[in-house]
Design an enzyme around this catalytic site. Sequence first.
Site, mmCIF file in Angstrom:
data_model
loop_
_atom_site.group_PDB
_atom_site.id
_atom_site.type_symbol
_atom_site.label_atom_id
_atom_site.label_comp_id
_atom_site.label_asym_id
_atom_site.label_seq_id
_atom_site.Cartn_x
_atom_site.Cartn_y
_atom_site.Cartn_z
ATOM 1 N N CYS A 116 -7.505 -14.100 0.543
ATOM 2 C CA CYS A 116 -8.173 -14.140 1.855
ATOM 3 C C CYS A 116 -9.694 -14.097 1.751
ATOM 4 O O CYS A 116 -10.388 -14.404 2.722
ATOM 5 C CB CYS A 116 -7.677 -13.009 2.749
ATOM 6 S SG CYS A 116 -5.917 -13.077 3.035
ATOM 7 N N HIS A 249 -12.661 -10.848 8.610
ATOM 8 C CA HIS A 249 -11.374 -11.483 8.316
ATOM 9 C C HIS A 249 -10.377 -11.070 9.391
ATOM 10 O O HIS A 249 -10.340 -9.910 9.814
ATOM 11 C CB HIS A 249 -10.900 -11.024 6.928
ATOM 12 C CG HIS A 249 -9.587 -11.615 6.542
ATOM 13 N ND1 HIS A 249 -9.356 -12.971 6.559
ATOM 14 C CD2 HIS A 249 -8.427 -11.033 6.146
ATOM 15 C CE1 HIS A 249 -8.119 -13.196 6.184
ATOM 16 N NE2 HIS A 249 -7.526 -12.042 5.930
ATOM 17 N N ASN A 279 -3.177 -14.395 10.444
ATOM 18 C CA ASN A 279 -4.005 -14.388 9.243
ATOM 19 C C ASN A 279 -3.845 -15.725 8.503
ATOM 20 O O ASN A 279 -2.768 -16.022 8.003
ATOM 21 C CB ASN A 279 -3.551 -13.212 8.369
ATOM 22 C CG ASN A 279 -4.310 -13.107 7.063
ATOM 23 O OD1 ASN A 279 -5.109 -13.967 6.717
ATOM 24 N ND2 ASN A 279 -4.054 -12.030 6.343
HETATM 25 C C1 LIG Z 1 1.799 -4.551 8.268
HETATM 26 C C2 LIG Z 1 1.233 -3.660 9.348
HETATM 27 C C3 LIG Z 1 0.999 -4.472 10.597
HETATM 28 C C4 LIG Z 1 2.240 -2.561 9.651
HETATM 29 O O1 LIG Z 1 1.686 -1.702 10.618
HETATM 30 P P1 LIG Z 1 1.838 -0.132 10.408
HETATM 31 O O2 LIG Z 1 1.195 0.529 11.557
HETATM 32 O O3 LIG Z 1 1.332 0.191 9.036
HETATM 33 O O4 LIG Z 1 3.373 0.010 10.500
HETATM 34 P P2 LIG Z 1 4.189 1.350 10.304
HETATM 35 O O5 LIG Z 1 4.175 1.720 8.871
HETATM 36 O O6 LIG Z 1 3.734 2.363 11.264
HETATM 37 O O7 LIG Z 1 5.598 0.886 10.713
HETATM 38 C C5 LIG Z 1 6.399 0.334 9.771
HETATM 39 C C6 LIG Z 1 7.772 0.290 10.376
HETATM 40 O O8 LIG Z 1 7.808 -0.861 11.212
HETATM 41 C C7 LIG Z 1 8.820 -1.711 10.738
HETATM 42 N N1 LIG Z 1 8.378 -3.076 10.888
HETATM 43 C C8 LIG Z 1 7.665 -3.804 10.007
HETATM 44 N N2 LIG Z 1 7.471 -5.028 10.498
HETATM 45 C C9 LIG Z 1 8.053 -5.059 11.705
HETATM 46 C C10 LIG Z 1 8.169 -6.054 12.694
HETATM 47 N N3 LIG Z 1 7.656 -7.283 12.530
HETATM 48 N N4 LIG Z 1 8.818 -5.744 13.837
HETATM 49 C C11 LIG Z 1 9.347 -4.534 14.021
HETATM 50 N N5 LIG Z 1 9.269 -3.560 13.117
HETATM 51 C C12 LIG Z 1 8.623 -3.814 11.976
HETATM 52 C C13 LIG Z 1 9.021 -1.330 9.290
HETATM 53 O O9 LIG Z 1 10.314 -1.692 8.846
HETATM 54 C C14 LIG Z 1 8.828 0.154 9.321
HETATM 55 O O10 LIG Z 1 10.007 0.743 9.777
HETATM 56 P P3 LIG Z 1 10.501 2.164 9.168
HETATM 57 O O11 LIG Z 1 9.411 3.125 9.520
HETATM 58 O O12 LIG Z 1 11.786 2.395 9.885
HETATM 59 O O13 LIG Z 1 10.610 1.932 7.707
HETATM 60 C C15 LIG Z 1 -0.093 -3.004 8.891
HETATM 61 O O14 LIG Z 1 0.162 -2.061 7.900
HETATM 62 C C16 LIG Z 1 -1.088 -4.014 8.388
HETATM 63 O O15 LIG Z 1 -1.579 -4.852 9.132
HETATM 64 N N6 LIG Z 1 -1.457 -3.916 7.120
HETATM 65 C C17 LIG Z 1 -2.447 -4.808 6.539
HETATM 66 C C18 LIG Z 1 -1.843 -6.163 6.302
HETATM 67 C C19 LIG Z 1 -2.861 -7.158 5.921
HETATM 68 O O16 LIG Z 1 -3.962 -7.126 6.414
HETATM 69 N N7 LIG Z 1 -2.499 -8.079 5.024
HETATM 70 C C20 LIG Z 1 -3.344 -9.128 4.613
HETATM 71 C C21 LIG Z 1 -4.554 -8.652 3.926
HETATM 72 S S1 LIG Z 1 -5.658 -9.941 3.666
#
Ligand SMILES: CC(C)(COP(=O)(O)OP(=O)(O)OC[C@H]1O[C@@H](n2cnc3c(N)ncnc32)[C@H](O)[C@@H]1OP(=O)(O)O)[C@@H](O)C(=O)NCCC(=O)NCCS
Length: 322
Positions: A116, A249, A279
């Site tokens: 990215c 980003h 993204n």
């Molecule tokens: C991925 C992301 C959106 C998850 O958000 P989060 O607030 O960390 O999520 P949480 O950890 O609170 O929640 C995770 C839970 O949601 C669930 N979950 C994940 N994706 C889901 C979706 N699309 N729909 C519903 N539930 C989902 C998971 O299974 C997990 O469930 P569990 O707690 O029962 O195991 C966030 O961590 C993120 O954006 N991270 C950075 C990603 C990124 O920028 N990547 C590219 C970098 S260049």
Amino acid sequence: MPAKSFIHIMGTGAYIPAKVLTNHDLVKMVDTSDEWITTRTGIKERHVAARDEASSDLAAQAARRALDNAGVRADAIELLIVATATPDMFFPSTACFVQKALGIKEAVSFDVSAACSGFLYALETAKALMESGSYKLALVIGAEKLSSITNWEDRNTCVLFGDGAGAAVLQKRQTPGGILSTYLRSDANHTDILNVPGGGSRAPATKAAIHMDGKEVFKLAVHKMISAAEQALKRAGKKDSDLALLIPHQANLRIIEAIAQRVHIPRDRVFVNVDKYGNMSAATTIVALDEARRQGRVRKGDLVELIAFGAGLTWGAAVIQF
Ligand SMILES: CC(C)(COP(=O)(O)OP(=O)(O)OC[C@H]1O[C@@H](n2cnc3c(N)ncnc32)[C@H](O)[C@@H]1OP(=O)(O)O)[C@@H](O)C(=O)NCCC(=O)NCCS
């Protein structure tokens, strides 16, 4: 001693494939909801390239628009760099396919791989080559068909990404301004939290899908992008209050908001389009810059900062005077 030269962005362009995939479409594919995706990421929809559209096809369209915007003919381009994590093939480089599509007879064309952060890595590379070499006109492109490496059964990742391309025409000039500073870093201790394990020389293509530890990536993304934003401003001799626009980003609205708070910049000077595209990895910052310019949010003399973060880990920033 040769006169000091400055690398200016003369034009930008973007190409986003036509097909839209909304959160409601994703609900039919994996166990998720519009509410979950919206509150956790800010994304409402993303675009997906057609089966027969490769990254170079998206890149060439964006490049044509950037050349048009700059008023530059394709065959005047001497240096062509494509940042992509989803090249058309192992080789030739995606840049060579773009060169062919644009009908450029001879140029120096190659790809840059920094996930990215790719566009910022390519921008710095082009700037350095232009400053030290004989190139006067360059095309720098970020292009991704992330849908080709998305596991459409993995709700943790498939809701986050989209396809698209953006391009910038760079010109070496004597007029002060242009790219004032860049700052790039990699930390290879985190290669395991965001990667595509298969499809390379280590593992077969059957594993060629994005794997991610979202929470870890989130924390590091905020921390590293804030640091990059500060470092590039310092190198340019500028303050956050000098910025007309901050273009972070676009991975997650919550990451963008956390950065905006720390960089002390009013919310209306932070560019957001993650809701429309998700993204798009290396294409993200340049598509956002192009959109901001078209919306009249970047005027002559304005100071704009781009910041990015990606797998590697890689991160970086660029301060540009328009
Ligand atoms: C991925 C992301 C959106 C998850 O958000 P989060 O607030 O960390 O999520 P949480 O950890 O609170 O929640 C995770 C839970 O949601 C669930 N979950 C994940 N994706 C889901 C979706 N699309 N729909 C519903 N539930 C989902 C998971 O299974 C997990 O469930 P569990 O707690 O029962 O195991 C966030 O961590 C993120 O954006 N991270 C950075 C990603 C990124 O920028 N990547 C590219 C970098 S260049």
